[in-house]
Design a protein around this motif. Structure first.
Motif, PDB file in Angstrom:
ATOM      1  N   VAL A 276       0.845  -1.193   0.000  1.00 32.77           N
ATOM      2  CA  VAL A 276       0.000   0.000   0.000  1.00 32.77           C
ATOM      3  C   VAL A 276       0.884   1.248   0.000  1.00 32.77           C
ATOM      4  CG1 VAL A 276      -1.705   1.325   1.311  1.00 32.77           C
ATOM      5  CG2 VAL A 276      -1.947  -1.166   1.123  1.00 32.77           C
ATOM      6  N   ASN A 277       1.907   1.281   0.845  1.00 31.84           N
ATOM      7  CA  ASN A 277       2.841   2.420   0.919  1.00 31.84           C
ATOM      8  C   ASN A 277       2.126   3.759   1.078  1.00 31.84           C
ATOM      9  OD1 ASN A 277       5.263   1.041   0.815  1.00 31.84           O
ATOM     10  ND2 ASN A 277       5.342   1.064  -1.426  1.00 31.84           N
ATOM     11  N   GLY A 278       1.039   3.807   1.856  1.00 33.26           N
ATOM     12  CA  GLY A 278       0.329   5.058   2.090  1.00 33.26           C
ATOM     13  C   GLY A 278      -0.508   5.543   0.928  1.00 33.26           C
ATOM     14  N   ARG A 279      -0.603   4.752  -0.146  1.00 32.74           N
ATOM     15  CA  ARG A 279      -1.355   5.171  -1.333  1.00 32.74           C
ATOM     16  C   ARG A 279      -2.833   4.810  -1.209  1.00 32.74           C
ATOM     17  NH1 ARG A 279       2.438   2.085  -5.625  1.00 32.74           N
ATOM     18  NH2 ARG A 279       2.052   0.462  -4.084  1.00 32.74           N
ATOM     19  N   GLU A 280      -3.661   5.537  -1.932  1.00 30.73           N
ATOM     20  CA  GLU A 280      -5.065   5.156  -2.076  1.00 30.73           C
ATOM     21  C   GLU A 280      -5.100   4.060  -3.136  1.00 30.73           C
ATOM     22  OE1 GLU A 280      -9.402   6.962  -3.395  1.00 30.73           O
ATOM     23  OE2 GLU A 280      -7.747   8.347  -3.017  1.00 30.73           O
TER      24      GLU A 280
ATOM     25  N   MET B 262      -6.572  -4.518   7.853  1.00 26.95           N
ATOM     26  CA  MET B 262      -5.537  -3.922   7.001  1.00 26.95           C
ATOM     27  C   MET B 262      -4.474  -4.949   6.625  1.00 26.95           C
ATOM     28  SD  MET B 262      -4.372  -1.346   5.454  1.00 26.95           S
ATOM     29  CE  MET B 262      -2.850  -0.696   4.782  1.00 26.95           C
TER      30      MET B 262
ATOM     31  N   GLU C 215      -0.984  -4.628   4.488  1.00 23.89           N
ATOM     32  CA  GLU C 215      -0.058  -3.735   3.790  1.00 23.89           C
ATOM     33  C   GLU C 215       0.331  -4.307   2.430  1.00 23.89           C
ATOM     34  OE1 GLU C 215       2.494  -0.669   2.703  1.00 23.89           O
ATOM     35  OE2 GLU C 215       0.954  -0.683   4.244  1.00 23.89           O
TER      36      GLU C 215
ATOM     37  N   GLU D 294      -5.024  -3.968   1.358  1.00 21.24           N
ATOM     38  CA  GLU D 294      -5.526  -2.781   1.999  1.00 21.24           C
ATOM     39  C   GLU D 294      -6.616  -3.241   2.965  1.00 21.24           C
ATOM     40  OE1 GLU D 294      -7.747   1.221   1.946  1.00 21.24           O
ATOM     41  OE2 GLU D 294      -8.451  -0.674   1.204  1.00 21.24           O
TER      42      GLU D 294
END
Length: 173
Positions: free
Chosen positions: A29-33, A118, A120, A141
């Motif tokens: 995911v790396n903080g992405r939507e 969640m 990742e 996600e």
């Protein structure tokens, strides 16, 4: 050779005598939507990263009530805000969905994603195996995308026994 940003993974389960395996690459995911952004809605997606996600069966199976012959299949999905389409393509060796062609579809089913804890990194699991079924689930996600796989284990065993007894073994103790 350097490590991949989306490492390769493999999950397998035997149902009766049928081996089911999924090979895929695991993006983070790396903080992405993710849904509707990195993975756009209403567009064919490779259901992983890099090369095709590949599912293989050593015997015929049923998915969505329809038969899929033994073999290797590229897995693609069409995510939407509601039901998703899961595609099993006869072309298992492509690089992603860039050369996807619906004429190569062996089977299409629909499934409804559910909320999940969640994850990742994208993963596939083969959940709740029985003697004749398993649930394959893509998890990434906060979403899980399940589809049921059924095997006629009795027919597979009978066919296996017939094949084993074709030779000299059936004439000797």
């Amino acid at each position: 050779v350097l490590p991949k940003q989306s490492p390769r993974a493999f999950v397998a389960q035997t149902i009766g005598l049928t081996n089911i395996a999924i090979t895929y690459d695991r993006p983070a995911v790396n903080g992405r939507e993710i849904w509707g952004a990195l993975v756009p809605f209403d567009t064919v997606w490779r259901a992983g990263a890099n090369e095709n996600t590949v599912i293989s069966f050593t015997s015929p199976v049923k998915i969505g009530g329809r038969t899929l012959e033994a073999g290797r299949y590229g897995v693609h999905m069409i995510p939407t805000k509601g039901e998703w389409t899961v595609i099993f393509s006869r072309e298992a060796n492509a690089w992603g969905s860039f050369s996807y062609d619906s004429a190569e579809d062996a089977l299409r089913i629909t499934t409804t994603p559910v909320s999940d804890e969640m994850h990742e990194r994208l993963s596939y699991t083969l959940d709740d195996p029985t003697d004749s079924t398993v649930i394959a689930t893509l998890r990434w996600e906060k979403l899980a995308v399940p589809f049921a796989i059924a095997v006629d284990s009795r027919a597979v065993v009978v066919d296996s026994l017939r094949q084993q007894l074709r030779g000299l073994q059936r004439f000797s103790w």
